[in-house]
Design an enzyme around this catalytic site. Structure first.
Site, PDB file in Angstrom:
ATOM      1  N   SER A 160       0.756  -1.193  -0.051  1.00 24.81           N
ATOM      2  CA  SER A 160      -0.045  -0.145  -0.028  1.00 24.81           C
ATOM      3  C   SER A 160       0.999   1.282   0.020  1.00 24.81           C
ATOM      4  CB  SER A 160      -0.836   0.132   1.154  1.00 24.81           C
ATOM      5  OG  SER A 160      -1.596   1.247   1.389  1.00 24.81           O
ATOM      6  N   TYR A 185      -1.695  -1.299  10.772  1.00 26.34           N
ATOM      7  CA  TYR A 185      -1.844  -1.504   9.327  1.00 26.34           C
ATOM      8  C   TYR A 185      -0.684  -0.864   8.420  1.00 26.34           C
ATOM      9  CZ  TYR A 185      -4.107  -1.282   4.553  1.00 26.34           C
ATOM     10  OH  TYR A 185      -4.112  -1.412   3.032  1.00 26.34           O
TER      11      TYR A 185
END
Ligand code: NAD
Ligand code: MG
Length: 312
Positions: A204, A217
């Site tokens: 990401s 995360y």
């Protein structure tokens, strides 16, 4: 939506210009301005407003993965579903892994794989369950008759405002699903993979630009980039490639099942240079490229598909 064909050498100049305009990246997909909404994690894509575009009506395959066998985790919805649909239309047999509560979403993808004339395998289970995690690749190999492509894409993203409220249970769960499972599944897959096989990990933009509400995360996503680069070197001489795809803000159910603070949803993705969130179908070509022989000199890399956000 009509299938979007790429320009071909046989098309007339006027047709080519029309396609060029249709390919304007600022408008190629609608700018979403999602209403505030909430679903318990992991959420159902089919209950998301608007429903994310996984390419069911638009992705056109060109036999780029003919005869390959792929396992895609988190293949029921979002980026994993778009990848699974694209792989099938490119000629691959596809197994998808997902949580049992996501069966309804998964069935759409299974149907799309079968409609493409390929074998579809459904492998529901929880990646936090060690027994399932350890047996998943072998189940895929058994049902597909081999494995050439592993897409480690399942992910868990729960926004928490402050570190004081981020408990050990959440930290451990996020690491289990997002990165520890990549070690387990890749290790199991390598036993079955030969030259030409590929592993693709979903990382990401959060790996480089962590949101203050996504500490656990974002840390897993940075780890995934690092794992990708290390493993790629380890297996390169065996003819196996390992790469990552780093999406930016992509409209998926992840964002409405506690992935974002609610008040941020209506503007989701609009601060990217392209001015809009991406759709899952826009991620699929990156996964196709990295799985196919077209990317034969690319390994240990991360392909960014993030609407133009600067990356290191
Ligand atoms: P999604 O919710 O559609 O897909 C995530 C999938 O992960 C779920 O469908 C689920 O099947 C799977 N999953 C979650 N917890 C699991 C568990 N315990 N066991 C098994 N499977 C589990 O959302 P998405 O946005 O398509 O996410 C796919 C990947 O893309 C994730 O790794 C996510 O971190 C990454 N990503 C998404 C964005 C974005 O903006 N949507 C941006 C960057 C990276
Ligand atoms: Mg899902």
């Amino acid at each position: 939506m009509e299938p979007v064909e790429n320009d071909t050498p046989n098309s007339t100049p006027a047709e080519g210009q029309g396609q060029l305009a249709a390919d304007d990246p600022t408008t190629r997909h609608p700018k979403v301005s999602p209403p505030k909404q909430d679903q318990p994690e992991p959420g159902l894509e089919t209950k998301t407003d608007p429903i994310p575009d996984i390419g069911l009506d638009s992705y056109v395959g060109r036999d780029r993965l003919k005869g390959r066998k792929a396992l895609v985790t988190g293949g029921d919805s979002g980026i994993g579903a778009a990848t699974a649909v694209a792989y099938a239309r490119e000629g691959a047999d596809v197994a998808i892994a997902y949580l049992p509560v996501e069966e309804e979403d998964a069935q759409r993808v299974i149907k799309a794989i079968e409609d493409a004339g390929r074998t579809a395998v459904a492998l529901p289970g929880d990646l936090m369950d060690k027994e399932y995690r350890n047996g998943l690749v072998d189940s895929a190999v058994e049902k597909l008759g081999g494995l050439d492509i592993l897409v480690n894409n399942a992910g868990r993203q729960i926004a928490i405002e402050s570190l004081e409220d981020l408990d050990d249970e959440q930290i451990e769960k996020t690491f289990q699903v997002n990165i520890i499972s990549m070690f387990t599944l890749s290790r199991a897959a390598l036993k079955h993979m030969g030259p030409g096989s590929t592993i693709i990990n979903t990382t990401s933009v959060q790996a480089y630009e962590p949101s203050p509400t996504l500490l656990d995360y974002a840390a897993t996503k940075a780890a995934i980039n690092n794992f990708t680069k290390g493993l790629a070197q380890q297996v390169a001489s065996r003819g196996i490639r390992v790469n990552g795809v780093a999406p930016g803000p992509v409209w998926t159910v992840l964002q409405v099942s506690h992935g974002q603070p609610k008040e941020k949803l209506p503007n989701f993705g609009q601060s990217t240079p392209l001015g809009r969130a991406g759709q899952p179908v826009e991620m699929a070509p990156a996964y196709v490229f990295l799985a196919s022989g077209e990317s034969s000199y690319v390994t240990g890399d991360t392909l960014n598909a993030n609407g133009g956000m600067p990356t290191p």
